[in-house]
Design a protein around this motif. Structure first.
Motif, PDB file in Angstrom:
ATOM      1  N   GLY A 196      13.117 -49.837  53.289  1.00 46.64           N
ATOM      2  CA  GLY A 196      12.011 -50.789  53.245  1.00 46.64           C
ATOM      3  C   GLY A 196      10.664 -50.115  53.459  1.00 46.64           C
ATOM      4  N   GLU A 197      10.619 -49.164  54.371  1.00 44.15           N
ATOM      5  CA  GLU A 197       9.387 -48.425  54.639  1.00 44.15           C
ATOM      6  C   GLU A 197       8.956 -47.626  53.412  1.00 44.15           C
ATOM      7  OE1 GLU A 197       7.913 -44.922  57.781  1.00 44.15           O
ATOM      8  OE2 GLU A 197      10.030 -45.517  57.648  1.00 44.15           O
ATOM      9  N   TRP A 198       9.941 -46.988  52.767  1.00 51.08           N
ATOM     10  CA  TRP A 198       9.642 -46.192  51.583  1.00 51.08           C
ATOM     11  C   TRP A 198       9.136 -47.072  50.437  1.00 51.08           C
ATOM     12  CZ3 TRP A 198      12.525 -46.102  46.833  1.00 51.08           C
ATOM     13  CH2 TRP A 198      12.134 -45.090  45.950  1.00 51.08           C
ATOM     14  N   LEU A 199       9.813 -48.198  50.196  1.00 52.24           N
ATOM     15  CA  LEU A 199       9.393 -49.103  49.129  1.00 52.24           C
ATOM     16  C   LEU A 199       7.981 -49.637  49.373  1.00 52.24           C
ATOM     17  CD1 LEU A 199      12.709 -51.108  48.604  1.00 52.24           C
ATOM     18  CD2 LEU A 199      11.598 -49.636  46.895  1.00 52.24           C
ATOM     19  N   ALA A 200       7.685 -49.956  50.612  1.00 56.29           N
ATOM     20  CA  ALA A 200       6.364 -50.499  50.935  1.00 56.29           C
ATOM     21  C   ALA A 200       5.261 -49.470  50.701  1.00 56.29           C
ATOM     22  CB  ALA A 200       6.333 -50.968  52.388  1.00 56.29           C
ATOM     23  N   GLY A 201       5.590 -48.187  50.777  1.00 59.73           N
ATOM     24  CA  GLY A 201       4.589 -47.144  50.602  1.00 59.73           C
ATOM     25  C   GLY A 201       4.345 -46.732  49.173  1.00 59.73           C
ATOM     26  N   LEU A 202       5.132 -47.260  48.226  1.00 58.35           N
ATOM     27  CA  LEU A 202       4.954 -46.906  46.819  1.00 58.35           C
ATOM     28  C   LEU A 202       3.828 -47.720  46.194  1.00 58.35           C
ATOM     29  CD1 LEU A 202       8.668 -46.767  45.570  1.00 58.35           C
ATOM     30  CD2 LEU A 202       7.186 -44.822  46.134  1.00 58.35           C
ATOM     31  N   PRO A 203       3.040 -47.131  45.311  1.00 60.55           N
ATOM     32  CA  PRO A 203       2.019 -47.915  44.594  1.00 60.55           C
ATOM     33  C   PRO A 203       2.685 -49.031  43.789  1.00 60.55           C
ATOM     34  CG  PRO A 203       1.655 -45.557  44.285  1.00 60.55           C
ATOM     35  CD  PRO A 203       2.992 -45.698  44.949  1.00 60.55           C
ATOM     36  N   ALA A 204       2.160 -50.215  43.903  1.00 59.86           N
ATOM     37  CA  ALA A 204       2.772 -51.373  43.239  1.00 59.86           C
ATOM     38  C   ALA A 204       2.624 -51.291  41.728  1.00 59.86           C
ATOM     39  CB  ALA A 204       2.123 -52.658  43.760  1.00 59.86           C
ATOM     40  N   ASP A 205       3.679 -51.684  41.026  1.00 60.95           N
ATOM     41  CA  ASP A 205       3.662 -51.828  39.570  1.00 60.95           C
ATOM     42  C   ASP A 205       3.280 -50.546  38.832  1.00 60.95           C
ATOM     43  OD1 ASP A 205       4.315 -54.539  39.876  1.00 60.95           O
ATOM     44  OD2 ASP A 205       2.209 -55.051  40.164  1.00 60.95           O
ATOM     45  N   LYS A 206       3.606 -49.403  39.406  1.00 60.69           N
ATOM     46  CA  LYS A 206       3.372 -48.131  38.733  1.00 60.69           C
ATOM     47  C   LYS A 206       4.711 -47.421  38.544  1.00 60.69           C
ATOM     48  CE  LYS A 206      -1.403 -47.233  40.033  1.00 60.69           C
ATOM     49  NZ  LYS A 206      -2.360 -46.237  40.603  1.00 60.69           N
ATOM     50  N   PRO A 207       4.824 -46.570  37.510  1.00 53.83           N
ATOM     51  CA  PRO A 207       6.083 -45.850  37.313  1.00 53.83           C
ATOM     52  C   PRO A 207       6.480 -45.074  38.561  1.00 53.83           C
ATOM     53  CG  PRO A 207       4.644 -45.571  35.413  1.00 53.83           C
ATOM     54  CD  PRO A 207       3.832 -46.252  36.460  1.00 53.83           C
ATOM     55  N   ALA A 208       7.763 -45.047  38.821  1.00 53.18           N
ATOM     56  CA  ALA A 208       8.281 -44.292  39.968  1.00 53.18           C
ATOM     57  C   ALA A 208       9.725 -43.913  39.676  1.00 53.18           C
ATOM     58  CB  ALA A 208       8.195 -45.120  41.249  1.00 53.18           C
ATOM     59  N   LEU A 209      10.102 -42.737  40.130  1.00 57.33           N
ATOM     60  CA  LEU A 209      11.445 -42.215  39.901  1.00 57.33           C
ATOM     61  C   LEU A 209      12.048 -41.788  41.225  1.00 57.33           C
ATOM     62  CD1 LEU A 209      13.642 -41.304  37.864  1.00 57.33           C
ATOM     63  CD2 LEU A 209      12.423 -39.131  37.676  1.00 57.33           C
ATOM     64  N   ALA A 210      13.321 -42.130  41.420  1.00 55.15           N
ATOM     65  CA  ALA A 210      14.023 -41.730  42.640  1.00 55.15           C
ATOM     66  C   ALA A 210      15.417 -41.249  42.274  1.00 55.15           C
ATOM     67  CB  ALA A 210      14.098 -42.897  43.622  1.00 55.15           C
ATOM     68  N   LEU A 211      16.008 -40.484  43.178  1.00 56.33           N
ATOM     69  CA  LEU A 211      17.374 -39.987  43.023  1.00 56.33           C
ATOM     70  C   LEU A 211      18.228 -40.519  44.160  1.00 56.33           C
ATOM     71  CD1 LEU A 211      16.731 -36.231  42.161  1.00 56.33           C
ATOM     72  CD2 LEU A 211      17.720 -37.949  40.628  1.00 56.33           C
ATOM     73  N   TRP A 212      19.343 -41.111  43.815  1.00 57.11           N
ATOM     74  CA  TRP A 212      20.338 -41.568  44.791  1.00 57.11           C
ATOM     75  C   TRP A 212      21.446 -40.519  44.767  1.00 57.11           C
ATOM     76  CZ3 TRP A 212      21.747 -47.369  45.462  1.00 57.11           C
ATOM     77  CH2 TRP A 212      22.869 -47.516  46.290  1.00 57.11           C
ATOM     78  N   LEU A 213      21.608 -39.789  45.846  1.00 58.54           N
ATOM     79  CA  LEU A 213      22.574 -38.694  45.904  1.00 58.54           C
ATOM     80  C   LEU A 213      23.867 -39.198  46.529  1.00 58.54           C
ATOM     81  CD1 LEU A 213      20.295 -35.695  46.962  1.00 58.54           C
ATOM     82  CD2 LEU A 213      20.785 -36.611  44.676  1.00 58.54           C
ATOM     83  N   ASP A 214      24.812 -39.547  45.686  1.00 58.43           N
ATOM     84  CA  ASP A 214      26.084 -40.119  46.128  1.00 58.43           C
ATOM     85  C   ASP A 214      27.134 -39.007  46.242  1.00 58.43           C
ATOM     86  OD1 ASP A 214      28.068 -42.138  46.697  1.00 58.43           O
ATOM     87  OD2 ASP A 214      28.764 -41.888  44.635  1.00 58.43           O
ATOM     88  N   GLY A 215      27.125 -38.273  47.357  1.00 56.93           N
ATOM     89  CA  GLY A 215      28.162 -37.280  47.591  1.00 56.93           C
ATOM     90  C   GLY A 215      27.751 -35.836  47.400  1.00 56.93           C
ATOM     91  N   VAL A 216      26.513 -35.564  46.998  1.00 53.43           N
ATOM     92  CA  VAL A 216      26.058 -34.179  46.875  1.00 53.43           C
ATOM     93  C   VAL A 216      26.066 -33.533  48.259  1.00 53.43           C
ATOM     94  CG1 VAL A 216      24.124 -32.683  46.229  1.00 53.43           C
ATOM     95  CG2 VAL A 216      24.659 -34.708  44.856  1.00 53.43           C
ATOM     96  N   GLY A 217      26.674 -32.349  48.369  1.00 54.30           N
ATOM     97  CA  GLY A 217      26.794 -31.725  49.684  1.00 54.30           C
ATOM     98  C   GLY A 217      26.433 -30.262  49.735  1.00 54.30           C
ATOM     99  N   ASN A 218      26.502 -29.541  48.612  1.00 52.21           N
ATOM    100  CA  ASN A 218      26.218 -28.117  48.605  1.00 52.21           C
ATOM    101  C   ASN A 218      24.728 -27.865  48.853  1.00 52.21           C
ATOM    102  OD1 ASN A 218      25.281 -25.600  47.029  1.00 52.21           O
ATOM    103  ND2 ASN A 218      27.493 -25.292  47.209  1.00 52.21           N
TER     104      ASN A 218
ATOM    105  N   ASP B 141      26.291 -43.306  55.089  1.00 51.43           N
ATOM    106  CA  ASP B 141      27.316 -42.419  55.656  1.00 51.43           C
ATOM    107  C   ASP B 141      27.138 -40.966  55.221  1.00 51.43           C
ATOM    108  OD1 ASP B 141      27.886 -42.843  53.012  1.00 51.43           O
ATOM    109  OD2 ASP B 141      30.046 -43.146  53.290  1.00 51.43           O
ATOM    110  N   SER B 142      26.045 -40.660  54.543  1.00 54.72           N
ATOM    111  CA  SER B 142      25.832 -39.294  54.062  1.00 54.72           C
ATOM    112  C   SER B 142      25.538 -38.351  55.229  1.00 54.72           C
ATOM    113  CB  SER B 142      24.670 -39.250  53.070  1.00 54.72           C
ATOM    114  OG  SER B 142      24.359 -37.920  52.719  1.00 54.72           O
ATOM    115  N   THR B 143      26.138 -37.174  55.206  1.00 54.53           N
ATOM    116  CA  THR B 143      25.856 -36.137  56.212  1.00 54.53           C
ATOM    117  C   THR B 143      24.876 -35.105  55.671  1.00 54.53           C
ATOM    118  OG1 THR B 143      27.783 -34.846  55.482  1.00 54.53           O
ATOM    119  CG2 THR B 143      28.124 -36.425  57.282  1.00 54.53           C
ATOM    120  N   LEU B 144      24.389 -35.310  54.470  1.00 53.39           N
ATOM    121  CA  LEU B 144      23.473 -34.354  53.846  1.00 53.39           C
ATOM    122  C   LEU B 144      22.162 -34.312  54.625  1.00 53.39           C
ATOM    123  CD1 LEU B 144      23.221 -32.469  51.388  1.00 53.39           C
ATOM    124  CD2 LEU B 144      22.164 -34.368  50.158  1.00 53.39           C
ATOM    125  N   ALA B 145      21.721 -33.111  54.940  1.00 54.47           N
ATOM    126  CA  ALA B 145      20.451 -32.913  55.642  1.00 54.47           C
ATOM    127  C   ALA B 145      19.833 -31.620  55.151  1.00 54.47           C
ATOM    128  CB  ALA B 145      20.664 -32.863  57.155  1.00 54.47           C
TER     129      ALA B 145
END
Length: 277
Positions: A118-140, A164-168
Motif C-alpha cells: 500500500g505504501e509503494w502504490l501510494a508513492g507512485l505517480p497517478a495514471d502514469k506508466p509503471a512497471l514492476a516485477l513480482w519475483l515468485d521463487g527467485v532465489g539465486n 513467504d519469500s526469503t529473498l533479501a
C-alpha cells in the motif's frame, strides 16, 4: 596477515582520520556476517551508488590504498560525519568481503527498508506508466543481482516479493547489480488475493511469464501499468498463479535451448514493455 588496524604511514592524499574503528582481538577484521538490519557491500559501483543515494546508511568503510584518490569525496564525508574507515591490505579485503571480487572497497551499511504494498502504490505517480516485477521463487543471488541491474536500467518501479519469500539483498547480489540495488525498491506483498486486488485497483495488469504456452511476447500489446510475474529458476512459473494473472506471455526463440534463464528473460521482458512506451 598484515594487521589492518596498524597504519602508521599516511599518504598526503589521505584526509584526516575519521572516528577510529576499535581493533579486534588478533588485529583481524570483523567477520562477514551482519545483523538483519545491516549489509556488507563490496564493489565500486555498489558502494558508490549507496553513497550517492543513502550516505546516511554508511556505518564502516574499508578500502585499498590505491583507491584513496578516487574515493576522496566519500572519505571526506566520512570525516565530516564521524564514520570510521580503514585502509587495509588486499588479503584483508578478501576476508571482509568473503570474495576477491570487491574491487578494493567494502562497506557495512544499513539495509534500505522494505516497503509495504500500500505504501509503494501510494508513492507512485497517478495514471502514469509503471512497471514492476513480482519475483515468485527467485532465489539465486547472482540472478537477483542481474535482475536488479536490468530493472534499474529500464526504470522498474519496484520488485515485489511474496510474504513467504526469503529473498533479501546480499553483498553478492548488490555487486552484480552494479549500483542497481539502490535504484529499485523492494516491496513486501500481502497474501495473494489481497496483493492482486490492490495491484489491479492501482491500475496494474498482471502478466505471467511462461517458458511455453503463453502468447508471443513480441506480438502482445502490454498495458501501461504492468506487473511481470517471474517464476523460480528451476521450476518456472507456478501454473495456478499464472492462471490468475490477466495474461500469459512467452518469449519465442529458435528452440536450440529450452529457455532463457530468469535473469536473461527478465531483461527481454522489460525491454519489450519499455519499447512500447
Amino acid at each position: 596477515m598484515n594487521d589492518p588496524w596498524k597504519n602508521a604511514r599516511r599518504p598526503s592524499s589521505r584526509p584526516p582520520r575519521a572516528t577510529p574503528l576499535p581493533p579486534r582481538e588478533g588485529g583481524t577484521p570483523p567477520p562477514p556476517g551482519r545483523g538483519n538490519d545491516e549489509l556488507r557491500l563490496y564493489g565500486w559501483n555498489a558502494v558508490q551508488a549507496l553513497f550517492e543515494r543513502r550516505p546516511q546508511a554508511l556505518r564502516k568503510l574499508y578500502l585499498a590504498e590505491a583507491l584513496i584518490p578516487r574515493l576522496q569525496p566519500l572519505l571526506k564525508w566520512c570525516v565530516a560525519n564521524r564514520v570510521g574507515y580503514r585502509v587495509v591490505e588486499e588479503g584483508d579485503l578478501n576476508k571482509l568481503a568473503a570474495t576477491t571480487h570487491h574491487e578494493g572497497v567494502v562497506a557495512d551499511v544499513l539495509r534500505a527498508p522494505m516497503l509495504e504494498l500500500g505504501e509503494w502504490l501510494a508513492g507512485l505517480p497517478a495514471d502514469k506508466p509503471a512497471l514492476a516485477l513480482w519475483l515468485d521463487g527467485v532465489g539465486n543471488p547472482h540472478n537477483f543481482g542481474a535482475i536488479l541491474r536490468s530493472a534499474a536500467h529500464f526504470g522498474v518501479a519496484g520488485l515485489l516479493l511474496p510474504p513467504d519469500s526469503t529473498l533479501a539483498l546480499s553483498g553478492a547480489a548488490a555487486r552484480v547489480a552494479e549500483g542497481g540495488a539502490e535504484a529499485v525498491p523492494l516491496v513486501r506483498l500481502p497474501a495473494l488475493p489481497q496483493a492482486m486486488e490492490a495491484l489491479r485497483a492501482g491500475g496494474f495488469g498482471l502478466a505471467a511469464t511462461l517458458v511455453e504456452g503463453g502468447a508471443d511476447l513480441f506480438k502482445a500489446t502490454l498495458p501501461a501499468r504492468l506487473v511481470y510475474v517471474m517464476g523460480a529458476e528451476g521450476e518456472g512459473m507456478d501454473r495456478a498463479l499464472a492462471q490468475t494473472c490477466d495474461l500469459q506471455v512467452s518469449i519465442p526463440g529458435s528452440g536450440a535451448v529450452e529457455s532463457l534463464n530468469v535473469a536473461s528473460a527478465t531483461a527481454v521482458l522489460l525491454s519489450h514493455w519499455y519499447a512500447q512506451r
